[in-house]
Each structure stands twice: as structure tokens, then as C-alpha cells.
Design an enzyme around this catalytic site. Structure first.
Site, PDB file in Angstrom:
ATOM      1  N   GLY A  31      -0.337   0.971   3.190  1.00 51.17           N
ATOM      2  CA  GLY A  31      -0.544   0.831   1.745  1.00 51.17           C
ATOM      3  C   GLY A  31       0.014   1.982   0.915  1.00 51.17           C
ATOM      4  O   GLY A  31       1.057   2.562   1.220  1.00 51.17           O
TER       5      GLY A  31
ATOM      6  N   TYR B 170     -17.106  -0.539  -6.678  1.00 56.11           N
ATOM      7  CA  TYR B 170     -15.817   0.126  -6.438  1.00 56.11           C
ATOM      8  C   TYR B 170     -15.438   1.019  -7.625  1.00 56.11           C
ATOM      9  O   TYR B 170     -15.099   2.197  -7.452  1.00 56.11           O
ATOM     10  CB  TYR B 170     -14.785  -0.971  -6.184  1.00 56.11           C
ATOM     11  CG  TYR B 170     -13.344  -0.541  -6.144  1.00 56.11           C
ATOM     12  CD1 TYR B 170     -12.932   0.573  -5.404  1.00 56.11           C
ATOM     13  CD2 TYR B 170     -12.370  -1.268  -6.816  1.00 56.11           C
ATOM     14  CE1 TYR B 170     -11.594   0.941  -5.363  1.00 56.11           C
ATOM     15  CE2 TYR B 170     -11.038  -0.913  -6.776  1.00 56.11           C
ATOM     16  CZ  TYR B 170     -10.656   0.205  -6.047  1.00 56.11           C
ATOM     17  OH  TYR B 170      -9.334   0.559  -6.010  1.00 56.11           O
TER      18      TYR B 170
HETATM   19  P1  NAP Z   1      -5.311  -0.107   1.963  1.00 56.14           P
HETATM   20  O1  NAP Z   1      -4.054  -0.862   2.183  1.00 56.14           O
HETATM   21  O2  NAP Z   1      -6.590  -0.733   2.402  1.00 56.14           O
HETATM   22  O3  NAP Z   1      -5.186   1.338   2.604  1.00 56.14           O
HETATM   23  C1  NAP Z   1      -6.328   2.162   2.593  1.00 56.14           C
HETATM   24  C2  NAP Z   1      -6.040   3.444   3.360  1.00 56.14           C
HETATM   25  O4  NAP Z   1      -7.256   4.215   3.335  1.00 56.14           O
HETATM   26  C3  NAP Z   1      -5.674   3.201   4.793  1.00 56.14           C
HETATM   27  O5  NAP Z   1      -4.685   4.121   5.204  1.00 56.14           O
HETATM   28  C4  NAP Z   1      -6.985   3.457   5.533  1.00 56.14           C
HETATM   29  O6  NAP Z   1      -6.715   3.966   6.834  1.00 56.14           O
HETATM   30  C5  NAP Z   1      -7.583   4.567   4.666  1.00 56.14           C
HETATM   31  N1  NAP Z   1      -9.024   4.696   4.872  1.00 56.14           N
HETATM   32  C6  NAP Z   1     -10.007   3.791   4.590  1.00 56.14           C
HETATM   33  N2  NAP Z   1     -11.185   4.280   5.004  1.00 56.14           N
HETATM   34  C7  NAP Z   1     -10.941   5.508   5.548  1.00 56.14           C
HETATM   35  C8  NAP Z   1     -11.754   6.498   6.149  1.00 56.14           C
HETATM   36  N3  NAP Z   1     -13.082   6.343   6.287  1.00 56.14           N
HETATM   37  N4  NAP Z   1     -11.175   7.639   6.576  1.00 56.14           N
HETATM   38  C9  NAP Z   1      -9.832   7.815   6.444  1.00 56.14           C
HETATM   39  N5  NAP Z   1      -9.012   6.919   5.898  1.00 56.14           N
HETATM   40  C10 NAP Z   1      -9.568   5.773   5.460  1.00 56.14           C
HETATM   41  O7  NAP Z   1      -5.520   0.191   0.402  1.00 56.14           O
HETATM   42  P2  NAP Z   1      -4.473   0.570  -0.765  1.00 56.14           P
HETATM   43  O8  NAP Z   1      -4.321  -0.612  -1.638  1.00 56.14           O
HETATM   44  O9  NAP Z   1      -3.297   1.236  -0.189  1.00 56.14           O
HETATM   45  O10 NAP Z   1      -5.360   1.628  -1.565  1.00 56.14           O
HETATM   46  C11 NAP Z   1      -5.148   3.007  -1.454  1.00 56.14           C
HETATM   47  C12 NAP Z   1      -5.898   3.707  -2.574  1.00 56.14           C
HETATM   48  O11 NAP Z   1      -5.410   3.226  -3.826  1.00 56.14           O
HETATM   49  C13 NAP Z   1      -7.392   3.453  -2.556  1.00 56.14           C
HETATM   50  O12 NAP Z   1      -8.079   4.619  -2.925  1.00 56.14           O
HETATM   51  C14 NAP Z   1      -7.558   2.372  -3.619  1.00 56.14           C
HETATM   52  O13 NAP Z   1      -8.841   2.396  -4.188  1.00 56.14           O
HETATM   53  C15 NAP Z   1      -6.494   2.780  -4.610  1.00 56.14           C
HETATM   54  N6  NAP Z   1      -6.029   1.708  -5.506  1.00 56.14           N
HETATM   55  C16 NAP Z   1      -5.303   0.656  -5.006  1.00 56.14           C
HETATM   56  C17 NAP Z   1      -4.853  -0.327  -5.881  1.00 56.14           C
HETATM   57  C18 NAP Z   1      -3.995  -1.471  -5.425  1.00 56.14           C
HETATM   58  O14 NAP Z   1      -3.583  -2.274  -6.289  1.00 56.14           O
HETATM   59  N7  NAP Z   1      -3.662  -1.611  -4.129  1.00 56.14           N
HETATM   60  C19 NAP Z   1      -5.145  -0.232  -7.254  1.00 56.14           C
HETATM   61  C20 NAP Z   1      -5.893   0.845  -7.712  1.00 56.14           C
HETATM   62  C21 NAP Z   1      -6.292   1.823  -6.831  1.00 56.14           C
HETATM   63  P3  NAP Z   1      -7.552   3.650   8.186  1.00 56.14           P
HETATM   64  O15 NAP Z   1      -8.129   2.282   8.050  1.00 56.14           O
HETATM   65  O16 NAP Z   1      -6.486   3.797   9.233  1.00 56.14           O
HETATM   66  O17 NAP Z   1      -8.564   4.742   8.252  1.00 56.14           O
END
Ligand code: NAP
Length: 258
Positions: free
Chosen positions: A20, A164
Site C-alpha cells: 500500500g 477510524y
Molecule cells: P494497507 O494496504 O492495509 O497497508 C497497511 C500497512 O500497515 C501494511 O504495510 C501493514 O503491514 C501495516 N500495519 C498494519 N498493522 C500493523 C501493525 N500492527 N504493525 C506494523 N504494521 C502494521 O493500507 P493503506 O491504504 O496503504 O494505508 C496506509 C495508511 O494510509 C494508513 O495509516 C491509512 O489509515 C492511511 N490512509 C489510507 C487511505 C487510502 O485511501 N488507502 C486514505 C487515507 C489514509 P503488515 O500487515 O505487514 O503489518
């Protein structure tokens, strides 16, 4: 790889970099010359694609420097060990991207206590733990940049994903306050949120019941490019702010063109 990127000689710890947005940011920092610690829990392929090893291998295959390090941001000992190992491997840390996060896009009555607590533990306490662990290393440098990934959802009180978004609101309050704590250290402390939705492995699952129009998505690389801008500057330029990816890119291009 670019020959002389804006982050040459810098050392970054990216929490949540196995897939991501965190993966995209890790690639972008490495392409600008930073050594990048790829930190997350996934060491083997699971339900969601991506591991710390696959991301680190991709960085290295492009000629960059990466260090795959297992890290659970909810576990104090795991975070301390991952940060210490990174500082030892790279000889220091001067960039943090606190990106690890879980999404839960449901209203209150569809939010079990364990989901609420998971949002708080990963998204808020996790940012505190990685930040506190990196801070002593960041302070050893003339300059450093700490970046926490948040969301435009913090301001969307008319919609209902409150578990969230409350956790992310806490991060924005924490980081804007931390900027004041660190104002004598020349450590930039900023939040960075996608301006639109980013198509990621986690988002595809969290938003599977939602019909998100195509024009609501931003380019995959926008967050990486915006993170490079924040990482490359210091507290004399921008600190204590909440930035939005596409806006920051536009402003920076405007300034460069002015
Ligand atoms: P994602 O695809 O679910 O990736 C999440 C990442 O966080 C993964 O690398 C996961 O790695 C890691 N993670 C989750 N729990 C963890 C833990 N306990 N310890 C260490 N690492 C952990 O999500 P994403 O969309 O890329 O989101 C990344 C960030 O952007 C988040 O903070 C999210 O709230 C924010 N965000 C995303 C969007 C969007 O549109 N996608 C919009 C606004 C904000 P592992 O599972 O390998 O640990």
C-alpha cells in the site's frame, strides 16, 4: 535510481511498508537516495499481497538501500527492537514515516469494541510508540523529519467512520503538539494525508461495500512524492502542519515555477 537525489545520505524508518501507501513511500524515498528500513509484520505472503522482504528486494533491485525489519507497532518491545536494529544498520535515523494503519469504515452501531480498540492501538498508540523510539536518534542529527500518515476523514464529521477517523484525529493533535515540543531541535513534525482515496490492498478490503467513483482516486505515486518533499525539508520551512498529498505537490510546483 537517480544519481543524486534530494535524500542522498538520509536514513528512513517507514512503519507499515509491506504494501500500500507505505510501500509506495518507501520506494519514493529510496529513489531519492535514502536508505530505507521497510518495517511491518508481514514476513511471508498472506491474504494481502506484500511482505517486508519483497519490498526491500524491489528497492535493492533498483540499486537502492533497504533493510527489511519485522515490527508490530502495537508492541513496545517490537518497535524498540526494530528501531534500534535500523539505527545500528544505517548508523542513525533522520526520517520517520509513521504510516502503519488499519481502516474501519463503519458507523458506531457496527463497530465492535475490539475494532475501536484496534484503530486506537495501531493508528494512534502505534504512532506514539514509533515516534518515541525514533526521537533519540532523530535528535542526534542537525535536522530530521517526522511524518505521520493521516486522512481527510478527520474533517468529515458529516460521514460516519468515526472509530477510524477519531484515531487519526488523535494523531493530528499529537503531531501538531509534538512540533512545539521539538521546536528547538530543528525536527520537522508534520502529518500527510492522501487528498483522495489511494487504491491499496487494505483499502480494497475496507471499502469493498462502497461504490467509490473513479475520479475519487489519486495517482498511486502521489503520497510518495509528497513524502519526499516533507522528508527533504526541515523545521525552518514546515512543521506542525497537516498536509494533503495533491495540494502539497501543486503548491511545491507553483513555488518551483514562481
Ligand atoms: P494497507 O494496504 O492495509 O497497508 C497497511 C500497512 O500497515 C501494511 O504495510 C501493514 O503491514 C501495516 N500495519 C498494519 N498493522 C500493523 C501493525 N500492527 N504493525 C506494523 N504494521 C502494521 O493500507 P493503506 O491504504 O496503504 O494505508 C496506509 C495508511 O494510509 C494508513 O495509516 C491509512 O489509515 C492511511 N490512509 C489510507 C487511505 C487510502 O485511501 N488507502 C486514505 C487515507 C489514509 P503488515 O500487515 O505487514 O503489518
Amino acid at each position: 535510481m537517480m544519481a543524486a537525489g534530494s535524500l542522498e545520505g538520509r536514513r528512513a524508518f517507514v512503519a507499515g511498508a509491506s504494501r500500500g501507501i507505505g510501500r509506495n513511500i518507501a520506494y519514493a524515498l529510496a529513489r531519492e537516495g535514502a536508505a530505507v528500513a521497510v518495517a511491518a509484520r508481514s514476513t511471508r505472503e498472506g491474504k494481502l499481497a506484500g511482505t517486508i522482504h519483497s519490498v526491500a528486494a524491489n528497492i535493492e533491485s533498483e540499486g537502492g538501500r533497504a533493510f527489511a525489519v519485522e515490527c508490530d507497532v502495537t508492541d513496545e518491545a517490537s518497535v524498540e527492537a526494530a528501531v534500534d536494529r535500523t539505527a545500528h544498520e544505517f548508523g542513525g535515523i533522520d526520517i520517520l514515516v509513521a504510516n502503519a494503519g488499519v481502516m474501519w469504515l463503519k458507523p458506531t452501531l457496527d463497530t465492535p469494541l475490539k475494532r475501536w480498540e484496534l484503530c486506537m492501538r495501531v493508528n494512534l498508540t502505534g504512532v506514539f510508540l514509533v515516534t518515541r523510539a525514533v526521537l533519540p536518534h532523530a535528535r542526534k542529527n542537525a535536522t530530521a523529519s517526522l511524518i505521520a500518515v493521516t486522512t481527510t476523514g478527520v474533517g468529515m464529521t458529516e460521514l460516519g467512520s468515526n472509530a477510524y477517523w477519531t484515531s487519526k484525529a488523535g494523531v493530528e493533535r499529537y503531531y501538531t503538539g509534538l512540533a512545539t515540543e521539538l521546536e528547538r531541535d530543528n525536527i520537522a513534525v508534520n502529518c500527510l494525508a492522501p487528498k483522495k482515496v489511494v487504491r491499496t490492498e487494505g483499502m480494497e478490503v475496507a471499502a469493498r461495500d462502497l461504490d467509490i467513483p473513479a475520479d475519487m482516486f489519486e495517482p498511486d505515486e502521489a503520497m510518495g512524492r509528497a513524502a519526499v518533499i516533507l522528508a527533504a525539508q526541515d523545521a525552518s520551512s514546515m512543521t506542525g502542519t497537516v498536509q494533503y498529498s495533491l495540494d502539497l505537490l501543486e503548491q511545491t510546483m507553483d513555488r518551483a515555477g514562481a
